[in-house]
Write a protein that holds these residues in place. Structure first.
Motif, mmCIF file in Angstrom:
data_model
loop_
_atom_site.group_PDB
_atom_site.id
_atom_site.type_symbol
_atom_site.label_atom_id
_atom_site.label_comp_id
_atom_site.label_asym_id
_atom_site.label_seq_id
_atom_site.Cartn_x
_atom_site.Cartn_y
_atom_site.Cartn_z
ATOM 1 N N ALA A 152 0.830 -1.205 0.000
ATOM 2 C CA ALA A 152 0.000 0.000 0.000
ATOM 3 C C ALA A 152 0.867 1.259 0.000
ATOM 4 O O ALA A 152 0.573 2.230 -0.710
ATOM 5 N N ALA A 153 1.949 1.251 0.780
ATOM 6 C CA ALA A 153 2.829 2.416 0.848
ATOM 7 C C ALA A 153 3.506 2.665 -0.505
ATOM 8 O O ALA A 153 3.608 3.815 -0.954
ATOM 9 N N ALA A 154 3.961 1.595 -1.152
ATOM 10 C CA ALA A 154 4.597 1.742 -2.465
ATOM 11 C C ALA A 154 3.611 2.245 -3.495
ATOM 12 O O ALA A 154 3.937 3.106 -4.333
ATOM 13 N N TYR A 155 2.395 1.735 -3.435
ATOM 14 C CA TYR A 155 1.339 2.169 -4.343
ATOM 15 C C TYR A 155 1.037 3.654 -4.154
ATOM 16 O O TYR A 155 0.954 4.428 -5.121
ATOM 17 N N GLN A 156 0.884 4.070 -2.908
ATOM 18 C CA GLN A 156 0.559 5.463 -2.616
ATOM 19 C C GLN A 156 1.699 6.396 -3.015
ATOM 20 O O GLN A 156 1.469 7.525 -3.484
ATOM 21 N N GLN A 157 2.936 5.915 -2.874
ATOM 22 C CA GLN A 157 4.085 6.725 -3.277
ATOM 23 C C GLN A 157 4.094 6.937 -4.793
ATOM 24 O O GLN A 157 4.384 8.039 -5.274
ATOM 25 N N GLN A 158 3.759 5.878 -5.551
ATOM 26 C CA GLN A 158 3.690 6.011 -7.002
ATOM 27 C C GLN A 158 2.609 7.006 -7.424
ATOM 28 O O GLN A 158 2.809 7.811 -8.335
ATOM 29 N N LEU A 159 1.457 6.941 -6.764
ATOM 30 C CA LEU A 159 0.379 7.885 -7.070
ATOM 31 C C LEU A 159 0.803 9.325 -6.790
ATOM 32 O O LEU A 159 0.549 10.232 -7.583
ATOM 33 N N ALA A 160 1.453 9.526 -5.640
ATOM 34 C CA ALA A 160 1.903 10.868 -5.280
ATOM 35 C C ALA A 160 2.893 11.402 -6.304
ATOM 36 O O ALA A 160 2.853 12.582 -6.672
ATOM 37 N N GLN A 161 3.778 10.531 -6.776
ATOM 38 C CA GLN A 161 4.759 10.946 -7.775
ATOM 39 C C GLN A 161 4.068 11.329 -9.087
ATOM 40 O O GLN A 161 4.437 12.324 -9.730
ATOM 41 N N LEU A 162 3.062 10.554 -9.476
ATOM 42 C CA LEU A 162 2.319 10.873 -10.694
ATOM 43 C C LEU A 162 1.621 12.228 -10.568
ATOM 44 O O LEU A 162 1.616 13.036 -11.512
ATOM 45 N N ARG A 163 1.040 12.484 -9.424
ATOM 46 C CA ARG A 163 0.355 13.771 -9.220
ATOM 47 C C ARG A 163 1.351 14.929 -9.316
ATOM 48 O O ARG A 163 1.070 15.963 -9.922
ATOM 49 N N ASP A 164 2.523 14.733 -8.709
ATOM 50 C CA ASP A 164 3.547 15.777 -8.776
ATOM 51 C C ASP A 164 4.013 16.004 -10.213
ATOM 52 O O ASP A 164 4.209 17.145 -10.644
ATOM 53 N N ASP A 165 4.179 14.903 -10.942
ATOM 54 C CA ASP A 165 4.704 14.990 -12.307
ATOM 55 C C ASP A 165 3.739 15.680 -13.265
ATOM 56 O O ASP A 165 4.176 16.379 -14.184
ATOM 57 N N TYR A 166 2.430 15.483 -13.052
ATOM 58 C CA TYR A 166 1.465 15.956 -14.045
ATOM 59 C C TYR A 166 0.601 17.122 -13.569
ATOM 60 O O TYR A 166 -0.258 17.591 -14.308
ATOM 61 N N GLN A 167 0.850 17.581 -12.364
ATOM 62 C CA GLN A 167 0.119 18.746 -11.875
ATOM 63 C C GLN A 167 0.505 19.983 -12.693
ATOM 64 O O GLN A 167 1.687 20.260 -12.922
ATOM 65 N N GLU A 197 -8.184 12.706 -15.308
ATOM 66 C CA GLU A 197 -8.048 13.958 -14.563
ATOM 67 C C GLU A 197 -6.658 14.090 -13.953
ATOM 68 O O GLU A 197 -6.043 15.163 -13.988
ATOM 69 N N LEU A 198 -6.143 12.996 -13.369
ATOM 70 C CA LEU A 198 -4.815 13.025 -12.762
ATOM 71 C C LEU A 198 -3.754 13.390 -13.798
ATOM 72 O O LEU A 198 -2.781 14.090 -13.495
ATOM 73 N N CYS A 199 -3.942 12.924 -15.036
ATOM 74 C CA CYS A 199 -2.970 13.177 -16.106
ATOM 75 C C CYS A 199 -3.108 14.568 -16.719
ATOM 76 O O CYS A 199 -2.390 14.909 -17.665
ATOM 77 N N GLY A 200 -4.024 15.373 -16.214
ATOM 78 C CA GLY A 200 -4.225 16.692 -16.765
ATOM 79 C C GLY A 200 -5.179 16.727 -17.932
ATOM 80 O O GLY A 200 -5.262 17.729 -18.647
ATOM 81 N N GLY A 201 -5.916 15.645 -18.124
ATOM 82 C CA GLY A 201 -6.896 15.588 -19.197
ATOM 83 C C GLY A 201 -8.232 16.158 -18.752
ATOM 84 O O GLY A 201 -8.530 16.230 -17.550
ATOM 85 N N VAL A 202 -9.038 16.557 -19.723
ATOM 86 C CA VAL A 202 -10.401 17.018 -19.459
ATOM 87 C C VAL A 202 -11.355 16.033 -20.119
ATOM 88 O O VAL A 202 -11.461 15.970 -21.348
ATOM 89 N N ASN A 203 -12.001 15.230 -19.308
ATOM 90 C CA ASN A 203 -12.907 14.196 -19.791
ATOM 91 C C ASN A 203 -14.199 14.849 -20.272
ATOM 92 O O ASN A 203 -14.909 15.477 -19.485
#
Length: 286
Positions: A152-167, A197-203
């Motif tokens: 769970a911690a590794a998964y959450q870390q990957q999500l946080a990194q994705l949010r930082d990268d694509y914000q 949405e996380l990737c900066g797309g507009v659905n």
């Protein structure tokens, strides 16, 4: 005709016997604590199977549903269900001490198991954050809390990194195609909509009242999205008949790995990253 009646008779007798066995043992099972380690686990959905194996409980899984194909070890297990039905006789014969079902989608189907004293855990993550919590809950159910917490911690870390990268990336309008016949999409309450949405797309179907709305091509043409996303090139082929559409004219018909993005599992960040990288290619054109 006689043989058919005899088969039906013996099948009913077998089911009654199995039900009686469970009724006799249900009082003993009821004495178990809710977090007692389950040793005989049945999974009723592919994402559940993946999570159980990911947290180290794979050896305790004794049967799965028809669609569970990952990891490879799951393919060798007995199949006792599909999305809409259970093989009750086979399931009871396996004597599970935990059945993990898919939230409200399978609740009515598995309620008879609860009435027989079989422990049922409902998997129902609706957001990316909830998946991490559910991994930990499954760890408690199966006695793999330490590994579940690590996953769970590794998964959450990957999500946080994705949010930082694509914000803050520039917006890309997207039509996310779930199916072609009928033409179906996803709103922003779904896993796929959240990924866009996380990737900066507009659905373009973000505000649909239905999670998976059926739409027609004219609705998509009117929105003229910059990208159309689907699982395969074959599902995207029909858009070629509208060459003036932005996504078609710019060759922004995007494919993704549905197993990574349509199943809520610890591999989901890989699917999200794949989608984000595809949308980055679309951004280059603008």
């Amino acid at each position: 005709m006689v043989n058919s009646l005899m088969v039906q008779y013996f099948r009913r007798r077998l089911l009654v016997t199995l039900l009686s066995l469970w009724l006799l043992t249900s009082q003993v099972q009821a004495q178990d604590t809710p977090t007692a380690r389950a040793e005989r686990v049945i999974s009723l959905a592919p994402h559940i199977t993946e999570m159980l194996f990911a947290i180290g409980a794979g050896e305790q899984v004794i049967a799965v549903d028809n669609a569970s194909d990952y990891p490879a070890a799951a393919q060798r297990l007995p199949r006792v269900a599909n999305y809409r039905s259970l093989n009750m006789e086979q399931l009871l014969a396996l004597q599970p001490d935990l059945v993990v079902a898919w939230g409200n989608a399978q609740q009515q189907m598995v309620q008879p198991l609860e009435q027989l004293g079989i422990r049922v855990f409902y998997s129902a993550p609706s957001t990316f954050a909830e998946l991490g919590d559910e991994l930990k809950q499954l760890g408690k159910q199966t006695g793999h809390e330490l590994q579940a917490n690590r996953v769970a911690a590794a998964y959450q870390q990957q999500l946080a990194q994705l949010r930082d990268d694509y914000q803050g990336r520039s917006a890309v309008t997207v039509f996310y195609q779930i199916a072609s016949i009928p033409l179906m999409s996803a709103n922003n309450s779904t896993w796929m909509g959240q990924a866009v949405e996380l990737c900066g797309g507009v659905n373009i179907m973000a505000d649909s009242p239905a999670p998976y709305p059926q739409v027609n091509a004219e609705q998509v043409l009117a929105q003229n999205p910059q990208a159309i996303v689907a699982a395969t090139a074959e599902e995207l082929a029909h858009w070629q008949q509208w060459p003036a559409m932005e996504a078609v004219a710019q060759d922004h018909l995007v494919t993704i790995d549905a197993d990574l993005l349509h199943r809520f599992t610890p591999r989901s960040p890989d699917g999200i990253r794949q989608l984000c990288q595809q949308l980055d290619k679309v951004r280059v054109a603008y």
